[in-house]
Design a protein around this motif. Structure first.
Motif, PDB file in Angstrom:
ATOM      1  N   TYR A  87       0.843  -1.198   0.000  1.00  0.00           N
ATOM      2  CA  TYR A  87       0.000   0.000   0.000  1.00  0.00           C
ATOM      3  C   TYR A  87       0.874   1.242   0.000  1.00  0.00           C
ATOM      4  O   TYR A  87       1.814   1.329   0.779  1.00  0.00           O
ATOM      5  CB  TYR A  87      -0.873   0.052   1.264  1.00  0.00           C
ATOM      6  CG  TYR A  87      -1.651  -1.201   1.540  1.00  0.00           C
ATOM      7  CD1 TYR A  87      -2.978  -1.324   1.158  1.00  0.00           C
ATOM      8  CD2 TYR A  87      -1.046  -2.267   2.202  1.00  0.00           C
ATOM      9  CE1 TYR A  87      -3.696  -2.483   1.428  1.00  0.00           C
ATOM     10  CE2 TYR A  87      -1.745  -3.427   2.480  1.00  0.00           C
ATOM     11  CZ  TYR A  87      -3.071  -3.528   2.086  1.00  0.00           C
ATOM     12  OH  TYR A  87      -3.768  -4.673   2.355  1.00  0.00           O
ATOM     13  N   ARG A  89       0.426   5.117   0.821  1.00  0.00           N
ATOM     14  CA  ARG A  89      -0.479   6.093   1.406  1.00  0.00           C
ATOM     15  C   ARG A  89       0.229   7.428   1.465  1.00  0.00           C
ATOM     16  O   ARG A  89       1.455   7.488   1.593  1.00  0.00           O
ATOM     17  CB  ARG A  89      -0.909   5.675   2.823  1.00  0.00           C
ATOM     18  CG  ARG A  89      -1.693   4.370   2.877  1.00  0.00           C
ATOM     19  CD  ARG A  89      -3.057   4.550   2.247  1.00  0.00           C
ATOM     20  NE  ARG A  89      -3.820   3.342   2.153  1.00  0.00           N
ATOM     21  CZ  ARG A  89      -4.789   2.979   2.995  1.00  0.00           C
ATOM     22  NH1 ARG A  89      -5.080   3.734   4.032  1.00  0.00           N
ATOM     23  NH2 ARG A  89      -5.438   1.863   2.822  1.00  0.00           N
ATOM     24  N   THR A  94       1.650   8.252  11.151  1.00  0.00           N
ATOM     25  CA  THR A  94       0.919   7.613  12.247  1.00  0.00           C
ATOM     26  C   THR A  94      -0.541   7.400  11.880  1.00  0.00           C
ATOM     27  O   THR A  94      -1.085   6.298  12.044  1.00  0.00           O
ATOM     28  CB  THR A  94       1.024   8.459  13.531  1.00  0.00           C
ATOM     29  OG1 THR A  94       2.397   8.585  13.880  1.00  0.00           O
ATOM     30  CG2 THR A  94       0.270   7.823  14.671  1.00  0.00           C
ATOM     31  N   ASP A  95      -1.184   8.426  11.367  1.00  0.00           N
ATOM     32  CA  ASP A  95      -2.603   8.333  11.014  1.00  0.00           C
ATOM     33  C   ASP A  95      -2.850   7.283   9.941  1.00  0.00           C
ATOM     34  O   ASP A  95      -3.780   6.478  10.036  1.00  0.00           O
ATOM     35  CB  ASP A  95      -3.128   9.683  10.520  1.00  0.00           C
ATOM     36  CG  ASP A  95      -3.069  10.769  11.581  1.00  0.00           C
ATOM     37  OD1 ASP A  95      -2.967  10.435  12.779  1.00  0.00           O
ATOM     38  OD2 ASP A  95      -3.122  11.958  11.204  1.00  0.00           O
ATOM     39  N   GLU A  96      -2.009   7.292   8.913  1.00  0.00           N
ATOM     40  CA  GLU A  96      -2.219   6.367   7.793  1.00  0.00           C
ATOM     41  C   GLU A  96      -1.924   4.922   8.170  1.00  0.00           C
ATOM     42  O   GLU A  96      -2.626   4.006   7.738  1.00  0.00           O
ATOM     43  CB  GLU A  96      -1.380   6.796   6.586  1.00  0.00           C
ATOM     44  CG  GLU A  96      -1.811   8.117   5.987  1.00  0.00           C
ATOM     45  CD  GLU A  96      -3.263   8.138   5.521  1.00  0.00           C
ATOM     46  OE1 GLU A  96      -3.754   7.106   5.007  1.00  0.00           O
ATOM     47  OE2 GLU A  96      -3.914   9.182   5.677  1.00  0.00           O
ATOM     48  N   LEU A  98      -2.260   3.592  11.200  1.00  0.00           N
ATOM     49  CA  LEU A  98      -3.362   3.135  12.046  1.00  0.00           C
ATOM     50  C   LEU A  98      -4.652   2.957  11.257  1.00  0.00           C
ATOM     51  O   LEU A  98      -5.417   2.016  11.512  1.00  0.00           O
ATOM     52  CB  LEU A  98      -3.557   4.100  13.216  1.00  0.00           C
ATOM     53  CG  LEU A  98      -2.398   4.135  14.217  1.00  0.00           C
ATOM     54  CD1 LEU A  98      -2.589   5.250  15.218  1.00  0.00           C
ATOM     55  CD2 LEU A  98      -2.227   2.792  14.907  1.00  0.00           C
ATOM     56  N   ARG A  99      -4.895   3.828  10.301  1.00  0.00           N
ATOM     57  CA  ARG A  99      -6.082   3.693   9.456  1.00  0.00           C
ATOM     58  C   ARG A  99      -6.023   2.390   8.654  1.00  0.00           C
ATOM     59  O   ARG A  99      -6.999   1.637   8.580  1.00  0.00           O
ATOM     60  CB  ARG A  99      -6.195   4.903   8.526  1.00  0.00           C
ATOM     61  CG  ARG A  99      -7.489   4.947   7.728  1.00  0.00           C
ATOM     62  CD  ARG A  99      -7.640   6.243   6.943  1.00  0.00           C
ATOM     63  NE  ARG A  99      -7.774   7.374   7.848  1.00  0.00           N
ATOM     64  CZ  ARG A  99      -6.936   8.414   7.922  1.00  0.00           C
ATOM     65  NH1 ARG A  99      -5.896   8.501   7.120  1.00  0.00           N
ATOM     66  NH2 ARG A  99      -7.152   9.386   8.774  1.00  0.00           N
ATOM     67  N   LEU A 100      -4.857   2.102   8.064  1.00  0.00           N
ATOM     68  CA  LEU A 100      -4.706   0.867   7.293  1.00  0.00           C
ATOM     69  C   LEU A 100      -4.803  -0.351   8.194  1.00  0.00           C
ATOM     70  O   LEU A 100      -5.410  -1.358   7.822  1.00  0.00           O
ATOM     71  CB  LEU A 100      -3.379   0.872   6.534  1.00  0.00           C
ATOM     72  CG  LEU A 100      -3.103  -0.380   5.697  1.00  0.00           C
ATOM     73  CD1 LEU A 100      -4.207  -0.596   4.653  1.00  0.00           C
ATOM     74  CD2 LEU A 100      -1.743  -0.280   5.031  1.00  0.00           C
ATOM     75  N   ARG A 101      -4.239  -0.260   9.398  1.00  0.00           N
ATOM     76  CA  ARG A 101      -4.349  -1.369  10.344  1.00  0.00           C
ATOM     77  C   ARG A 101      -5.813  -1.727  10.598  1.00  0.00           C
ATOM     78  O   ARG A 101      -6.181  -2.893  10.608  1.00  0.00           O
ATOM     79  CB  ARG A 101      -3.633  -0.977  11.661  1.00  0.00           C
ATOM     80  CG  ARG A 101      -3.686  -2.073  12.718  1.00  0.00           C
ATOM     81  CD  ARG A 101      -4.873  -1.725  13.591  1.00  0.00           C
ATOM     82  NE  ARG A 101      -5.267  -2.656  14.559  1.00  0.00           N
ATOM     83  CZ  ARG A 101      -6.381  -3.407  14.521  1.00  0.00           C
ATOM     84  NH1 ARG A 101      -7.145  -3.456  13.505  1.00  0.00           N
ATOM     85  NH2 ARG A 101      -6.749  -4.126  15.519  1.00  0.00           N
ATOM     86  N   ASP A 102      -6.638  -0.695  10.748  1.00  0.00           N
ATOM     87  CA  ASP A 102      -8.067  -0.933  10.948  1.00  0.00           C
ATOM     88  C   ASP A 102      -8.710  -1.543   9.707  1.00  0.00           C
ATOM     89  O   ASP A 102      -9.547  -2.441   9.810  1.00  0.00           O
ATOM     90  CB  ASP A 102      -8.787   0.364  11.313  1.00  0.00           C
ATOM     91  CG  ASP A 102      -8.441   0.868  12.711  1.00  0.00           C
ATOM     92  OD1 ASP A 102      -7.863   0.100  13.508  1.00  0.00           O
ATOM     93  OD2 ASP A 102      -8.750   2.044  12.997  1.00  0.00           O
ATOM     94  N   GLU A 103      -8.353  -1.059   8.538  1.00  0.00           N
ATOM     95  CA  GLU A 103      -8.940  -1.546   7.282  1.00  0.00           C
ATOM     96  C   GLU A 103      -8.656  -3.023   7.047  1.00  0.00           C
ATOM     97  O   GLU A 103      -9.539  -3.755   6.596  1.00  0.00           O
ATOM     98  CB  GLU A 103      -8.409  -0.743   6.094  1.00  0.00           C
ATOM     99  CG  GLU A 103      -8.916   0.683   6.036  1.00  0.00           C
ATOM    100  CD  GLU A 103      -8.235   1.496   4.943  1.00  0.00           C
ATOM    101  OE1 GLU A 103      -7.623   0.921   4.019  1.00  0.00           O
ATOM    102  OE2 GLU A 103      -8.315   2.749   5.015  1.00  0.00           O
ATOM    103  N   HIS A 134      -1.420   4.505  20.129  1.00  0.00           N
ATOM    104  CA  HIS A 134      -2.800   4.456  19.656  1.00  0.00           C
ATOM    105  C   HIS A 134      -3.213   3.144  18.993  1.00  0.00           C
ATOM    106  O   HIS A 134      -4.399   2.963  18.714  1.00  0.00           O
ATOM    107  CB  HIS A 134      -3.051   5.620  18.698  1.00  0.00           C
ATOM    108  CG  HIS A 134      -2.826   6.952  19.338  1.00  0.00           C
ATOM    109  ND1 HIS A 134      -3.659   7.464  20.307  1.00  0.00           N
ATOM    110  CD2 HIS A 134      -1.837   7.857  19.187  1.00  0.00           C
ATOM    111  CE1 HIS A 134      -3.203   8.639  20.715  1.00  0.00           C
ATOM    112  NE2 HIS A 134      -2.087   8.902  20.055  1.00  0.00           N
TER     113      HIS A 134
END
Length: 146
Positions: A87, A89, A94-96, A98-103, A134
């Motif tokens: 991926y 991004r 940090t934001d990206e 964690l966002r991908l981890r959730d996805e 986080h």
């Protein structure tokens, strides 16, 4: 319930520490059949606003970021570990991450840390620290020996 991860998210930044984390990930993957997902986040500077960049600047940044991602994927492939998916991004790392981890539902995040001192961490932020604070899953942070 197995303690080994089933889906590993490797966050690459192309640094020496990231390469060390890659080697740890390869070792870990040798003991499990986990999926490997690799991410590189371009535009890691908290001081850069992507909206202020023109289209050519954004495209150059994206192309340079893609090179870093491709190099990391090639290193895994050279170790006979083919990532399930990679991926690219753009944004704050940090934001990206964690966002991908959730996805993808990763149950382990692996990344390298440059071990910035307290002043640099306050001034520049620290992606590894932000992910550790986080992430809702375990995080393996690999640091270079001093």
């Amino acid at each position: 319930m197995s303690q080994f991860p089933h889906r590993i998210l490797f966050a690459a930044d192309g640094s020496v520490e990231s390469d060390l984390a890659l080697h740890h990930t390869v070792d870990l993957l040798g003991h499990t059949s986990a999926e490997l997902h690799v991410v590189h986040v371009g535009l890691v500077s908290a001081w850069t606003n992507p909206d202020a960049m023109n289209r050519d600047q954004r495209e150059r940044l994206r192309a340079a970021s893609q090179v870093v991602l491709d190099e990391q994927v090639a290193k895994f492939e050279a170790a006979q570990m083919t990532p399930t998916q990679s991926y690219l991004r753009m944004g704050r790392a940090t934001d990206e991450i964690l966002r991908l981890r959730d996805e993808i539902g990763a149950d382990l995040i692996v990344l390298g840390s440059r071990g910035l001192n307290a002043f640099k961490r306050v001034l520049l932020g620290n992606d590894a620290e932000g992910v550790v604070r986080h992430a809702p899953c375990p995080v393996l942070v690999v640091r270079k020996d001093k």
